[in-house]
Each structure stands twice: as C-alpha cells, then as structure tokens.
Design an enzyme around this catalytic site. Structure first.
Site, PDB file in Angstrom:
ATOM      1  N   VAL A  60       0.762  -1.236  -0.140  1.00 21.66           N
ATOM      2  CA  VAL A  60      -0.101  -0.058   0.031  1.00 21.66           C
ATOM      3  C   VAL A  60       0.955   1.131   0.163  1.00 21.66           C
ATOM      4  O   VAL A  60       0.430   2.225   0.081  1.00 21.66           O
ATOM      5  CB  VAL A  60      -0.897   0.189   1.259  1.00 21.66           C
ATOM      6  N   ARG A  65       4.200   2.638  -2.445  1.00 21.57           N
ATOM      7  CA  ARG A  65       4.430   3.127  -3.867  1.00 21.57           C
ATOM      8  C   ARG A  65       4.970   1.935  -4.657  1.00 21.57           C
ATOM      9  O   ARG A  65       5.569   0.958  -4.383  1.00 21.57           O
ATOM     10  CB  ARG A  65       5.166   4.071  -3.716  1.00 21.57           C
ATOM     11  N   GLU A 123       0.777   3.071 -13.264  1.00 19.74           N
ATOM     12  CA  GLU A 123      -0.628   3.091 -12.884  1.00 19.74           C
ATOM     13  C   GLU A 123      -1.466   4.281 -13.911  1.00 19.74           C
ATOM     14  O   GLU A 123      -0.704   5.145 -14.132  1.00 19.74           O
ATOM     15  CB  GLU A 123      -0.661   3.984 -11.675  1.00 19.74           C
ATOM     16  N   HIS A 160      -5.225   2.230  -6.383  1.00 18.01           N
ATOM     17  CA  HIS A 160      -4.499   3.205  -5.586  1.00 18.01           C
ATOM     18  C   HIS A 160      -5.617   3.937  -4.786  1.00 18.01           C
ATOM     19  O   HIS A 160      -5.690   5.178  -5.167  1.00 18.01           O
ATOM     20  CB  HIS A 160      -3.693   4.136  -6.466  1.00 18.01           C
ATOM     21  N   ALA A 210      -6.460   4.680   0.734  1.00 21.08           N
ATOM     22  CA  ALA A 210      -6.739   5.673   1.979  1.00 21.08           C
ATOM     23  C   ALA A 210      -8.151   6.406   1.560  1.00 21.08           C
ATOM     24  O   ALA A 210      -8.425   7.273   2.235  1.00 21.08           O
ATOM     25  CB  ALA A 210      -5.663   6.727   1.966  1.00 21.08           C
TER      26      ALA A 210
HETATM   27  P1  NDP Z   1       5.496   8.614   7.354  1.00 25.15           P
HETATM   28  O1  NDP Z   1       6.469   9.376   7.290  1.00 25.15           O
HETATM   29  O2  NDP Z   1       4.427   8.741   8.567  1.00 25.15           O
HETATM   30  O3  NDP Z   1       6.337   6.914   7.863  1.00 25.15           O
HETATM   31  C1  NDP Z   1       7.494   6.694   6.985  1.00 25.15           C
HETATM   32  C2  NDP Z   1       7.820   5.382   7.943  1.00 25.15           C
HETATM   33  O4  NDP Z   1       8.840   4.754   7.162  1.00 25.15           O
HETATM   34  C3  NDP Z   1       8.639   6.071   8.920  1.00 25.15           C
HETATM   35  O5  NDP Z   1       8.279   5.247  10.183  1.00 25.15           O
HETATM   36  C4  NDP Z   1       9.977   5.578   8.624  1.00 25.15           C
HETATM   37  O6  NDP Z   1      10.800   5.355   9.831  1.00 25.15           O
HETATM   38  C5  NDP Z   1       9.981   4.495   7.748  1.00 25.15           C
HETATM   39  N1  NDP Z   1      11.150   4.561   6.846  1.00 25.15           N
HETATM   40  C6  NDP Z   1      11.625   5.441   5.929  1.00 25.15           C
HETATM   41  N2  NDP Z   1      12.637   4.779   5.130  1.00 25.15           N
HETATM   42  C7  NDP Z   1      12.639   3.610   5.339  1.00 25.15           C
HETATM   43  C8  NDP Z   1      13.678   2.556   5.077  1.00 25.15           C
HETATM   44  N3  NDP Z   1      14.622   2.604   4.089  1.00 25.15           N
HETATM   45  N4  NDP Z   1      13.572   1.210   5.695  1.00 25.15           N
HETATM   46  C9  NDP Z   1      12.389   1.065   6.436  1.00 25.15           C
HETATM   47  N5  NDP Z   1      11.505   1.976   6.968  1.00 25.15           N
HETATM   48  C10 NDP Z   1      11.957   3.465   6.595  1.00 25.15           C
HETATM   49  O7  NDP Z   1       4.706   8.112   6.320  1.00 25.15           O
HETATM   50  P2  NDP Z   1       3.233   7.746   6.056  1.00 25.15           P
HETATM   51  O8  NDP Z   1       3.049   6.385   6.716  1.00 25.15           O
HETATM   52  O9  NDP Z   1       2.146   8.817   6.294  1.00 25.15           O
HETATM   53  O10 NDP Z   1       3.378   7.271   4.525  1.00 25.15           O
HETATM   54  C11 NDP Z   1       4.092   6.353   3.816  1.00 25.15           C
HETATM   55  C12 NDP Z   1       3.874   6.233   2.388  1.00 25.15           C
HETATM   56  O11 NDP Z   1       2.864   5.437   2.112  1.00 25.15           O
HETATM   57  C13 NDP Z   1       3.897   7.678   1.780  1.00 25.15           C
HETATM   58  O12 NDP Z   1       5.321   7.983   1.489  1.00 25.15           O
HETATM   59  C14 NDP Z   1       2.814   7.073   0.635  1.00 25.15           C
HETATM   60  O13 NDP Z   1       4.022   6.878  -0.603  1.00 25.15           O
HETATM   61  C15 NDP Z   1       2.366   5.788   0.947  1.00 25.15           C
HETATM   62  N6  NDP Z   1       0.832   6.063   1.010  1.00 25.15           N
HETATM   63  C16 NDP Z   1       0.062   5.448   0.186  1.00 25.15           C
HETATM   64  C17 NDP Z   1      -1.424   5.614   0.248  1.00 25.15           C
HETATM   65  C18 NDP Z   1      -2.180   4.729  -0.623  1.00 25.15           C
HETATM   66  O14 NDP Z   1      -3.198   5.372  -0.916  1.00 25.15           O
HETATM   67  N7  NDP Z   1      -1.815   3.574  -0.788  1.00 25.15           N
HETATM   68  C19 NDP Z   1      -2.005   6.612   1.292  1.00 25.15           C
HETATM   69  C20 NDP Z   1      -0.770   7.347   2.134  1.00 25.15           C
HETATM   70  C21 NDP Z   1       0.357   6.980   1.872  1.00 25.15           C
HETATM   71  P3  NDP Z   1      12.282   5.835  10.377  1.00 25.15           P
HETATM   72  O15 NDP Z   1      12.481   6.914  10.083  1.00 25.15           O
HETATM   73  O16 NDP Z   1      12.415   4.964  11.829  1.00 25.15           O
HETATM   74  O17 NDP Z   1      13.139   4.949   9.253  1.00 25.15           O
END
Ligand code: NDP
Length: 307
Positions: free
Chosen positions: A223, A225, A254, A273, A276
């Site tokens: 869910v 990218r 997409e 997609h 959410a």
């Molecule tokens: P957040 O910024 O809240 O969370 C991202 C998380 O990813 C953080 O906890 C971070 O933790 C972790 N992270 C980042 N890089 C890495 C890595 N290399 N390895 C492991 N963990 C990593 O973002 P959201 O949860 O709001 O959204 C996440 C993504 O989901 C968005 O960027 C978007 O692309 C996608 N999305 C898709 C939707 C859909 O409709 N399907 C809807 C909303 C979002 P830490 O810093 O500890 O690594």
C-alpha cells in the site's frame, strides 16, 4: 511571505471534488478558489494532487497525498517554495483496507466474489480457510500507515512486527527490527505489509532476494508505492508459487496496464490506488491546510513541512 490567494488545483478531483475543499476552507481570512493550470500564477499557495512546473512560482505547495516522490525537491528548495504533505491522516483508512485484504485471504472471501460472477457454488478446499489470530504480519515502515495497520491488525489478534531504519520501539508493535535485518524480519511472517515512502533507499527494496526470503505460504501487501517493489520479480515469485498471493494497491505503472499478468491471478487482489479513500478525505487534508494557514499568520513553522 504574505498569503492572500490559495488555489485548490483541479487535480485533487482524483480523490474528492475540488469545490468541497474550497467550501470547507471558505471561512479562512484569505481567498480560496478552485483553479486550473491557467490560474496558478495568480496564487500564493496551491493545494494539489499532481505537480506542475508553474508551482515553482508560488510560495507554498500542499500535497493532498503523504507520498511526495513526484515533486522536484531540489527545484523547490532553489526557488524557496515550501512543500507540505498530508502524512498523519491515513492510519485508520489504510489500516482497515489492509485488514480487509487479510480477511479476504484468510476467509477466502475473494474466491466467493469471483465465483458469484460465474453463478458458481464452489466451497473452498477443507484446508484453505484459516483465521488470523496466531499469524504474524511484518509491517515495513512504522509511520502513520504502519501504525494504523498495526493497530487494526492487532485488534484482529495478529502479532505485528515492524521494520524501520532506527530499530527503536514503536507503540502497537510486538517487535521492531532495524532495516539491516529486513530479510530476517520478513522470513518470519505470514503477511508482509509495505508502508515505506518511496526514496532512493527504498526503490526496489522488495526484489527477488526479498521474495525468496519470505515463506512460501506468505501473502505480500503493498500500500506504499509501486516502485518500492521490483514488479517483474514479484510476478515471477507468484507464478512460481514461491508466495501464496498478494494484495496490491500501487504499481510501477498506474493505471496497471491491461496486459499485466497480475490482473488474472486468483490469489492476487488489485485495487486502484485507493487504500486511503474516505468520504472525509477533503476534511482531513483541509485541517492540515487550515492549521498551516494559522501557523503562517502566527509566524510559526509549518506542520508536515517536507521542503
Ligand atoms: P511517515 O513519514 O509517517 O512514515 C514513514 C515510515 O517509513 C517511517 O516510520 C520511517 O521510519 C520508515 N522508513 C523510511 N525509510 C525507511 C527505510 N529505508 N527502511 C525502513 N523504514 C523506513 O509516512 P506515512 O506512513 O504517512 O506514508 C508512507 C508512504 O505510504 C507515503 O510516502 C506514501 O508513498 C504511501 N501512502 C500510500 C497511500 C495509498 O493510498 N496507498 C496513502 C498514504 C500514503 P524511520 O524514520 O524510523 O525509518
């Protein structure tokens, strides 16, 4: 900068009617209007789904999505354009979508829906259906999405582990691994759920090696990218029965092309997609915009600032 004119770009129409958001923000002490590409130059700020080159001329761009991988960060930085995103609002929506996928697979509901299209009365084999308690989901990315998934699946009795860069504990997760232990973490799970942003580090994070590390009876859920996954490697793993199945909301291209083999696989769920989507989306994203208009007026830093 001084904020007088905020445009709601027509591209938000992919998620909600632009006029709904403009009406929701109408009580702000600035002009708010629905705009198309020709009106961008008149605005100090825009709320948008898509990117346009003309956004380099405004002061502030707000993305109605959490993922901002389509925006040119360096160009925004050079031109002094502020970019904010909509992280923080997708916990329950995406959590329920992921719970739905897991319940479809466990209770075989996707088979019933498919059979109904054919008017076919066909029960699952005796050993196909199962229940969720006692299974483990490994959630890769422990931000808003990951936490919402953990809370929703936890409520269904699933043991939830997480993967993040720091490896620091996160409420709602039974165990957290640092991302250098990704392969060990996913090897232990009946469900692997991807909720990381797309970055240089996460592009094709799920490749042939990752799918080989997963259990053969495991389901893969994306869910996040599409480009976080090497899609041909996933298709190979599914065709080789090296995985039980997959639920995919996002794809490398997409809309998913009509000739993709993913459309035709019995144990693959394709959603367009929309993990959410909710009728409240314009309010949820509008509240972030409203807060930032207030903060700007008070000289405070932006909430959810990315650039
Ligand atoms: P957040 O910024 O809240 O969370 C991202 C998380 O990813 C953080 O906890 C971070 O933790 C972790 N992270 C980042 N890089 C890495 C890595 N290399 N390895 C492991 N963990 C990593 O973002 P959201 O949860 O709001 O959204 C996440 C993504 O989901 C968005 O960027 C978007 O692309 C996608 N999305 C898709 C939707 C859909 O409709 N399907 C809807 C909303 C979002 P830490 O810093 O500890 O690594």
């Amino acid at each position: 900068f001084e904020l007088e004119q905020l445009g709601v770009h027509e591209s938000v129409d992919a998620v909600f009617p632009p006029a709904e958001l403009a009406a929701y923000l109408a009580d702000l002490p600035i002009d708010v209007a629905v705009i198309d590409d020709d009106d961008i130059a008149d605005c100090d700020a825009v709320v948008t789904m898509e990117h346009r080159e003309a956004f380099l001329e405004v002061d502030w761009v707000h993305s109605i999505q959490a993922g901002v991988d389509r925006f040119p960060f360096d160009a925004f930085e050079d031109r002094g354009v502020v970019l904010t995103n909509s992280t923080g609002i997708h916990d329950r929506t995406v959590g329920e979508t992921v719970a739905g996928y897991l319940l479809l697979f466990a209770r075989r509901l996707h088979d019933h829906v498919a059979n109904q299209q054919e008017r076919r009365w066909d029960r699952p084999a005796w050993d196909e259906a199962f229940t969720l308690p006692g299974s483990t989901a490994c959630v890769v990315g422990t931000g808003t999405l990951g936490r919402g998934v953990a809370e929703t699946l936890g409520g269904l009795g699933v043991r939830v582990t997480g993967v993040r860069r720091s490896g620091e504990p996160v409420p709602g997760f039974d165990e957290i691994h640092a991302n250098d232990r990704l392969l060990e973490a996913i090897a232990d799970a009946e469900f692997v759920v991807v909720t990381v942003p797309l970055t240089d580090e996460t592009r094709h994070l799920f490749d042939a090696e990752a799918f080989a590390a997963m259990r053969e009876d495991a389901y893969f859920v994306n869910v996040a990218r599409g480009a976080v996954v090497d899609e041909p490697a996933l298709i190979d793993a599914l065709e080789a029965d090296a995985l039980a199945g997959a639920a995919l909301d996002v794809f490398e291209e997409e809309p998913l092309p009509a000739d993709s083999p993913l459309w035709g696989m019995d144990e693959v769920i394709v959603s367009p997609h929309c993990a959410a989507y909710t009728r409240d989306y314009f309010r949820d994203t509008g509240d972030i915009v409203r807060e930032n208009v207030d903060r700007l007026a008070d000289g405070e830093p932006f909430h959810n600032r990315v650039v």
